[in-house]
Structure formats: C-alpha cells, structure tokens
Design an enzyme around this catalytic site. Structure first.
Site, PDB file in Angstrom:
ATOM      1  N   LYS A  11      -0.058  15.038   9.553  1.00 14.50           N
ATOM      2  CA  LYS A  11       1.072  14.893   8.645  1.00 14.50           C
ATOM      3  C   LYS A  11       2.049  16.063   8.763  1.00 14.50           C
ATOM      4  O   LYS A  11       3.089  16.070   8.081  1.00 14.50           O
ATOM      5  CB  LYS A  11       0.571  14.753   7.194  1.00 14.50           C
ATOM      6  CG  LYS A  11      -0.121  13.403   6.946  1.00 14.50           C
ATOM      7  CD  LYS A  11      -0.701  13.298   5.554  1.00 14.50           C
ATOM      8  CE  LYS A  11      -1.470  11.997   5.344  1.00 14.50           C
ATOM      9  NZ  LYS A  11      -0.635  10.778   5.353  1.00 14.50           N
ATOM     10  N   ARG A  44       0.859  -1.176   0.000  1.00 13.38           N
ATOM     11  CA  ARG A  44       0.000   0.000   0.000  1.00 13.38           C
ATOM     12  C   ARG A  44       0.896   1.226   0.000  1.00 13.38           C
ATOM     13  O   ARG A  44       2.100   1.127   0.232  1.00 13.38           O
ATOM     14  CB  ARG A  44      -0.925   0.033   1.216  1.00 13.38           C
ATOM     15  CG  ARG A  44      -0.205   0.256   2.515  1.00 13.38           C
ATOM     16  CD  ARG A  44      -1.157   0.238   3.719  1.00 13.38           C
ATOM     17  NE  ARG A  44      -1.990   1.428   3.786  1.00 13.38           N
ATOM     18  CZ  ARG A  44      -1.695   2.505   4.516  1.00 13.38           C
ATOM     19  NH1 ARG A  44      -0.579   2.541   5.233  1.00 13.38           N
ATOM     20  NH2 ARG A  44      -2.503   3.543   4.546  1.00 13.38           N
TER      21      ARG A  44
END
Lengths: 320, 356
Positions: free
Chosen positions: B326, B232
């Site tokens: 993030k 992924r």
C-alpha cells in the site's frame, strides 16, 4: 443468494406455435420496463403447479431491446417431470408468475468476426434473441437449423424472411443433414461457433469442430438438463440438521426447498455451479448428472450438484 | 455537441476545490460524519468482504446506488484535466461498446431516480434527453448510436461520474479487463492492465493469493446476477488530497512521501478509501466495477474519537507486506506516532459507524 432479485410478471399472451410448442409472453405486473438482457440468457420461471413448486429455466427468445415483455417458447415433454405440461395445459393470459433476472450461460463472444449458429429443434430459442441483438449492430451471423419436419420448424419462416440468405433449414423427415465438415472448413478466420440442441447434436458438432482444429475457445454450446426422474432416496442435511426424502419426480434441490432449506441456485440445470455442495458421507453411488463438476470430481464423490444429481445406496450426508 | 462543462456556479452544496497544486480539497463537517471509514474492527487482513449493494443508512454513502457528494463537480473538472493530458487514461476495446451503453444506462437511470434535483433522463423511444445540472449538460442523443455522442458511450458517462471504472468481459471462464478509466486511482494503470484477465491484473497483490482470495472472488463474481449488485471496501494511504496517484505520474507524487513531519502529517496524510461496487450489465453480460475514492485527512478522521483510536491500531499493527504494497511502510512509524495521541487505549465498538 438463492436466486437473487426477482421480477414479478403477468402472462400477456399464450400462442400455440405448433403441435409441440407454445409461446408465453410475460409483462411486468406494474407496467414498468423489464431489464434489457443479452442474447442467450435464460430466466427461471417459478410455478405453483397445484401445490407443487416448480422452478424451471427457459431461454429468452424475444428481442433483448424490447423491454415491454419477455417471451419464452416451451416444448411439451410428455415424459418429463411436469413443468412443460403445466405450462401447456394450465397457463392462461392474466396468470401471475415470478421470474429470476435474466442470466446468461450461453453468451455471444462479442469479439467474433462472425457468429456461426447451429440449432436443433427447440434449441433455436436462444438464437432468436441473439440474432435480434446482433441485428441492432449489424453483427455478422449465419444460422443452420434442423427440425424433425417442416411443421415442427418453429420460427423458420419468420427467420428466413427477416434474414434472407443467412438462414439454412434442414428437415429430418426429408433426410436432410447439415454438411458440417464443409461448413466448418469454409468459415472465415475469427468465426465463433455456437450450438444448442439435443445432446447428440452438440457432441457431433463439437467433436467435429475439434477434430478439424477449431480452437476450443471459439466453440460454445448450451445444454440444459432437465433434472430427470429416478428412485426416491434419503439425504441427511448436516448444517440444517434435517433428513429429507427426495421423491421420484423431485430433484434434491427441490426436496431441500420443500423442507424449508434456503439453498443457493441459479440455473437449476446442472450448468452454472451455484448449488455445488460438499458431500460429508456417501455410502452408495452418487448419480452425477451435471456438467459443472469435472469427471475427476465426479469420480471422487466429494461434491454433488443438487439441482440435477441423485443418489442410490444406504447413506448420503451433505453440507447444507 | 461537446462536453465542455458549464458548472452553474458552485452551489452551496458543491465545493469549489482542487486536487492538485494548491490542494484546497476539504471535507465539510457533514462529509466527515458520513466518511466511509472502512475498518469495522481494530485489525485488518484481506478477505472477500462482499455484501449486497443495497440502499443503506440514510445520509450515508450507501444511501443511493451512486453517491453524488459535495466533491462531484470539482472531481469531474480534475478528471477532464487528467484526460486532456493523457487520453489513454480512458480506453474501451472495440467489443466493449455495448457494455459502455449498458453502463451509461445504469448510471443515468440511477442518478435521475435518486437525484431528481440534479439529473433528469427522459426517453422517447431511442431518443434520450439527459440533463446534468451540476455540470451544465443538456443533451439529446440516440441510444445505441455512438455517432450521436461527443465521445463513445463509456467515456461520455465516465466524464460525468465519480470513481474509476473498469468493464470486465466474461469469457473462457474468467473476466477480462477490456475497458476502463483511471484518473483517481491508487497507483494502478488502466492503460497497463487493459486486456488482462482477473488473475493477471491481481498478480501483484501480496498474501491474498495464498489465502485463495482471488479464486474465491472470481467464482463469486462469475455468478454475479443482474439486479443484485455487490460492494466491498478497499483502502490505502495518500500524501496530499491527490486523486491522480497514477503509476504514470509517480515521479511527480512519489517523492511527496518524504515530506511528512509530525507537524504537517495530520493535514497532509490522507486515508484513501475505495467503495467498490460491482454490477452485472444486461445487454453485454459484462461486469462493471466502480472504484469510488474518498479522501479524509488524518486530522479530520480523528475528530471521530472511535476512528482515531482504531486507525492508530490498524496502522501500528498492519502486516508489513501490506504496508509495503500500500506504499506507506516508510512512513508507518511517523503515522503511528502521530495517531497514538488519539488512542487512549479505550475499547472500540464493533462496526464502522462513527457514533456507535
């Protein structure tokens, strides 16, 4: 991912171990090494039994570091659905099979200071591979192994001579039984307990250990269920739009496969959870035979494990 | 035996570059075309975006099991520097040694098979002969005998392998992060996470828990089979081509987020992509998790018009909790402004390939 990657193999040797057990040795067809595996792992053997496709799981018993071959030992079950009878009667050296990659639902806990193993009958097979693996790293273990009689105690001589003092054998026909309470009371801290054998033995060992205060996380067992037989029943497959009939000696999973439905599976013994399927409608009784779903889930009836469970009643519709 | 690299001179292929101080890291034009741009549509949300890790398009980062690219030698030199400063960046609990051997075997066999010009593995029984030409390594050792290697098997192979790795022991119905190396990580610490289980080390991730992502991902991973690896993408943003964005060193790199201007942003701001792949290991029954980091500066990414348009839309529209997690919420407006010059509003084609 029904079954995942496969290993094409050929039977190299068939050995009669005793009157009930035969050993089969598989090598890769192109002569390459097979993958190493972890002690306690099994493979699913795909068989073409005169037109009936059988996929049965068997524990690997050979040394996990021996990549030249995999060995399984199969006990003949005259009352079973026919997989063991096919292997015993018809499989000869040279025949070709397809195996799943090894997968392990009965792994060693490598943190254990000591591995205490309790085997009954053909339940010895995963321990043979685990003992071989532990022997490569001087892992500490002790095996207590019961069989019906001396002639039926497969591999007892081999184990006893290779591991003097670590292997203890018991025979039912001599009324010998493991002194379980004493055994469990005298283990060093950090011992993990593993049991593989008949259901009654597993329950006895686990319940005794729990009642003596053994931590649950230190108790490991493996119980493979054969799917079992039963009355034929009809099932509607909502996604595939098919209605199928499951035969007496067939599992629901096998009936789906025979109808061309690619259903997921791994262990085919009610243990791994891969084939878990939602139930859309149930007018009747699901005969749950797995040990994946919780007792609450069994009671709710919203899920079914098609590899082992069956149905009795009017209508069953499942999401597949 | 030691593991001092003797890189046989940086060749025409392997770049001589730095991921610190002078930051001379760049992608060649070829490397930009094969950059693993992680967005297959114009919006982004967490999902269990797993697919089989099978050989993919020729020339892409999916072509081989382990992608060895032009940054390999320089990345390994950077890893050696991080480990010299902080040996705790690579750890393996005692029961994970066997999983370390499994990992060593997996990597050596794959690289010798896929890159025979660079790597060679020959076996005579337990005696293994390993040649790593890019790093100038030629070793003979005994498989499963730690005393014949200069490090434990996990650290030995990790010093020759791009990407951060963790090894998960499977027990009690979950996965335990019991070994790991992290020198090119997006602000997480192997030293901090070691010994945690799957839900523990994912606890800080926002939103995904409510979506049930981790329960589903764990269930999926526990069924991961040997011979059937999966992969992924994940991604984040990093200022400067710094591999070692570790919490341990946050005081050194955190403040660089305040240095962006419209003039330097295209050069300094990097999209950081993780190509994550997962392997069931044969002997240990553990699961190896490879987090391979690719860095692409904004000015290099936008040379692909489709990617320039799409990256602008992703950055502009991302859920604020994700931009915060993030680590780029403060620079998001500046990034979106810079990227907007490369978004003419034209539709983008589905999928992540540059030319489609």
């Amino acid at each position: 991912m029904s079954g995942g990657a496969k290993l094409p193999v050929r039977v190299a040797e068939v050995v009669e171990v005793n009157e009930l057990i035969k050993r089969f040795r598989f090598v890769s067809r192109d002569g390459s090494d097979l993958p190493a595996f972890s002690g306690g792992a099994h493979v699913v053997v795909e068989m073409d039994d005169h037109g009936t496709r059988r996929l049965n799981p068997y524990s690997l018993m050979s040394d996990p570091e021996d990549r030249s071959a995999y060995e399984i030992s199969v006990r003949r079950d005259d009352q079973g659905r026919g997989g063991s009878l096919f292997l015993h009667r018809h499989v000869k050296p040279g025949m070709e099979f397809v195996l799943s990659h090894p997968m392990n639902l009965f792994p060693l806990d490598n943190r254990a200071r000591k591995h205490l193993m309790i085997a009954g009958g053909i339940g010895i097979t995963p321990f043979l591979a685990q003992i071989a693996q532990l022997s490569h790293f001087s892992g500490k273990f002790e095996l207590h192994y019961s069989a019906r009689s001396k002639p039926l105690g497969a591999y007892m001589d081999r184990l006893s001579s290779a591991h003097p003092g670590k292997v203890h054998c018991y025979f039912d026909n001599q009324s010998q039984q493991i002194n379980l309470k004493t055994l469990l009371a005298t283990q060093p801290i950090g011992t993990h307990l593993y049991v593989c054998g008949p259901k009654g033995m597993i329950n006895w060992v686990l319940s005794t250990a729990e009642s003596m205060g053994w931590p649950k996380l230190a108790l490991h067992h493996e119980e493979f269920l054969a799917p079992g037989t039963g009355k034929p029943f009809e099932v509607q497959l909502a996604v595939s739009g098919k209605t199928i009939t499951v035969g007496t000696a067939q599992s629901l999973l096998e009936a789906m496969e025979a109808a061309g439905v690619d259903a997921p599976y791994l262990c085919r013994g009610g243990a791994c959870g891969q084939c878990e399927t939602n139930v859309h409608k149930c007018d009747g009784t699901i005969l749950h035979r797995d040990h994946w779903l919780t007792p609450e889930e069994h009671a709710e009836g919203c899920k079914i494990m098609p590899c082992v469970s069956r149905f009795e009643g009017k209508t069953l519709v499942i999401e597949r | 035996m030691s593991l001092d690299f003797k890189p046989g001179a940086f060749s025409d292929f392997f770049r001589d570059e730095t991921f610190r101080e002078s930051f001379t890291y760049r992608n060649s034009p070829d490397a930009i075309r094969r950059f693993p741009f992680p967005f297959d549509r114009d919006e982004y949300m967490y999902s269990v975006n797993m697919e089989p890790h099978v050989p993919g398009r020729k020339g892409s980062v999916f072509e081989k099991t382990f992608d060895v690219d032009e940054h390999y030698v320089s990345e390994m030199i950077d890893r050696a520097k991080v480990l010299a400063d902080d040996p705790l960046r690579c750890q393996s609990l005692p029961h994970m040694t066997l999983a370390g051997w499994d990992t060593l075997e997996l990597i050596m066999e794959a690289k010798a098979r896929d890159y025979p010009q660079w790597f060679s593995l020959t076996k005579e029984g337990d005696r293994w002969h390993w040649i790593n030409r890019p790093l100038g390594i030629d070793h003979t050792f005994t498989f499963l005998d730690e005393s014949t290697l200069p490090y434990g098997p996990f650290e030995y192979i990790m010093r020759q392998t791009q990407g951060d790795w963790t090894l998960q022991d499977e027990r009690d119905g979950t996965l335990w992060l019991d070994a790991g190396v992290a020198t090119s990580q997006a602000d997480w610490s192997a030293d901090f996470d070691i010994g945690m289980n799957f839900h523990e080390w994912h606890a800080p991730v926002p939103l995904a828990h409510d979506l049930g992502v981790f329960d589903r991902a764990l269930k999926f991973l526990l069924k991961l089979q040997h011979g059937s690896p999966v992969r992924r993408f994940n991604w984040t943003m990093t200022v400067n081509p710094l591999l070692d964005t570790s919490p341990e060193n946050y005081p050194k790199w955190g403040p660089t987020k305040t240095t962006l201007t419209q003039e330097n942003l295209g050069r300094k701001q990097h999209l950081r992509v993780e190509l994550q792949s997962l392997y069931r290991l044969p002997r240990s029954n553990a699961i190896a998790f490879d987090i391979r980091c690719y860095l692409g500066s904004f000015e290099q990414i936008v040379t692909v018009p489709k990617w320039g348009r799409r990256l602008h839309r992703i950055v502009r529209d991302l859920h604020p909790d994700l931009a915060t997690y993030k680590g780029f919420i403060r620079n998001r407006p500046a990034m979106a402004e810079w990227l907007s010059k490369y978004d003419d509003g034209a539709p983008t084609s589905p999928g992540w390939w540059p030319e489609d």
